[in-house]
Write a protein that holds these residues in place. Sequence first.
Motif, PDB file in Angstrom:
ATOM      1  N   VAL A 142      29.047  35.708  34.078  1.00 48.52           N
ATOM      2  CA  VAL A 142      28.114  36.362  34.999  1.00 48.52           C
ATOM      3  C   VAL A 142      28.720  36.276  36.394  1.00 48.52           C
ATOM      4  O   VAL A 142      29.259  35.239  36.766  1.00 48.52           O
ATOM      5  CB  VAL A 142      26.743  35.629  34.974  1.00 48.52           C
ATOM      6  N   CYS A 143      28.668  37.358  37.142  1.00 49.06           N
ATOM      7  CA  CYS A 143      29.264  37.371  38.489  1.00 49.06           C
ATOM      8  C   CYS A 143      28.570  36.349  39.396  1.00 49.06           C
ATOM      9  O   CYS A 143      27.346  36.387  39.540  1.00 49.06           O
ATOM     10  CB  CYS A 143      29.137  38.765  39.098  1.00 49.06           C
ATOM     11  N   PRO A 144      29.343  35.420  40.013  1.00 39.50           N
ATOM     12  CA  PRO A 144      28.713  34.412  40.865  1.00 39.50           C
ATOM     13  C   PRO A 144      28.177  35.018  42.162  1.00 39.50           C
ATOM     14  O   PRO A 144      27.347  34.426  42.833  1.00 39.50           O
ATOM     15  CB  PRO A 144      29.842  33.416  41.152  1.00 39.50           C
ATOM     16  N   ARG A 145      28.679  36.230  42.509  1.00 40.98           N
ATOM     17  CA  ARG A 145      28.273  36.821  43.776  1.00 40.98           C
ATOM     18  C   ARG A 145      26.973  37.622  43.647  1.00 40.98           C
ATOM     19  O   ARG A 145      26.047  37.450  44.423  1.00 40.98           O
ATOM     20  CB  ARG A 145      29.388  37.723  44.294  1.00 40.98           C
ATOM     21  N   CYS A 146      26.916  38.500  42.619  1.00 32.26           N
ATOM     22  CA  CYS A 146      25.720  39.368  42.525  1.00 32.26           C
ATOM     23  C   CYS A 146      24.914  39.122  41.247  1.00 32.26           C
ATOM     24  O   CYS A 146      23.951  39.833  40.991  1.00 32.26           O
ATOM     25  CB  CYS A 146      26.122  40.833  42.644  1.00 32.26           C
ATOM     26  N   GLN A 147      25.345  38.101  40.459  1.00 28.91           N
ATOM     27  CA  GLN A 147      24.616  37.726  39.234  1.00 28.91           C
ATOM     28  C   GLN A 147      24.604  38.833  38.179  1.00 28.91           C
ATOM     29  O   GLN A 147      23.810  38.796  37.242  1.00 28.91           O
ATOM     30  CB  GLN A 147      23.154  37.303  39.524  1.00 28.91           C
ATOM     31  N   ALA A 150      29.843  45.636  38.983  1.00 33.08           N
ATOM     32  CA  ALA A 150      28.919  46.083  40.030  1.00 33.08           C
ATOM     33  C   ALA A 150      29.541  45.950  41.420  1.00 33.08           C
ATOM     34  O   ALA A 150      29.624  46.919  42.161  1.00 33.08           O
ATOM     35  CB  ALA A 150      27.623  45.284  39.940  1.00 33.08           C
ATOM     36  N   CYS A 151      29.999  44.731  41.767  1.00 30.91           N
ATOM     37  CA  CYS A 151      30.514  44.542  43.136  1.00 30.91           C
ATOM     38  C   CYS A 151      32.040  44.585  43.186  1.00 30.91           C
ATOM     39  O   CYS A 151      32.623  44.464  44.272  1.00 30.91           O
ATOM     40  CB  CYS A 151      29.972  43.249  43.745  1.00 30.91           C
ATOM     41  N   GLU A 152      32.681  44.747  42.045  1.00 31.27           N
ATOM     42  CA  GLU A 152      34.141  44.889  41.934  1.00 31.27           C
ATOM     43  C   GLU A 152      34.933  43.680  42.421  1.00 31.27           C
ATOM     44  O   GLU A 152      36.122  43.781  42.689  1.00 31.27           O
ATOM     45  CB  GLU A 152      34.608  46.151  42.667  1.00 31.27           C
TER      46      GLU A 152
END
Length: 301
Positions: A23-28, A45-47
């Motif tokens: 899971v992306c730590p920045r945007c979940q 999502a946030c690349e």
Amino acid sequence: MSEEEARAAFRAVRFADSGGRPVCPRCQCDAVHEFQCRPIFKCKACERQFSLTSGTVFDRRKMLFRDILTAIALFVNGASGVSALRLTREIDCSYKTAFVLLHKLREAMGSMRVDRMLTGVVEVDGVWVGGHFKQKNVKAERPDRRVKNPKRLSVVTMRERRPGGRTISVIVKQETEAFNALLQHIDPSASIRTDEGSAWTALHMFFDEHKQINHSVRYAEPGGIHTNWAESFNARLRRAERGVHHRIWGRYLLAYAQELGWREDFRRVDNGRQFTLVVGAAANSPTSRLSGYWQRHLRAA
Ligand SMILES: [Zn+2]
């Protein structure tokens, strides 16, 4: 355990909530591309690219996962803690590496502290730590050790007296300074137990019940009037200071107190579970203020 197995074990704990899926730590976001040639991920999502340790206390690690997991296993098995010097020998790393790794684990343990008010019977007691005098060779030059040492600090501990209770410590120069912390962490409905220290006499105004025990007469009175649970934590802190670390710098005293509070609270949990708890806390607590640094370059907390 091979490095790949250690990585897989860390991944399972880090992404436990999503069943091991990154899971992306920045945007979940859980729409994540996994690179085949390198062990990194890219968020759709946030690349942003991220690794297994991005956003955890091990961010920008150089150590092998195998060594990190070995260090955590050694750390939880030491009843009064593990010194950095011992860890350097066990996993063959530098003293600074071991010191920082252990402090990251303490940070993670500190982040696991429950954010709730202490209730029921709560014992409060302080213990003096530090302020070591190096004795002069010639007797005439030795300072009077009865004079109060300005460098020593008091670790004031609040401990719930019940199975599964919690232990919280604060560091102060004088026990009276701990008063606000007590009001902040203990529910007004609690029954407080302290010794006869003058710092505690006003507590009866803020809590439903406050009983003091006069240690110069006896250690416990009928009706559960004692501070033996808090004393037992103090004894653990003393053993850790004298027996394991030998000297604790005031700047880090809170971290050690939090570590020992954790050990006290989880002492009945078997070491396999303790290991998972610490790995989980380290993998899920935010980036450490100890990354990319050495002692004198600490980032602000
Ligand atoms: Zn993202």
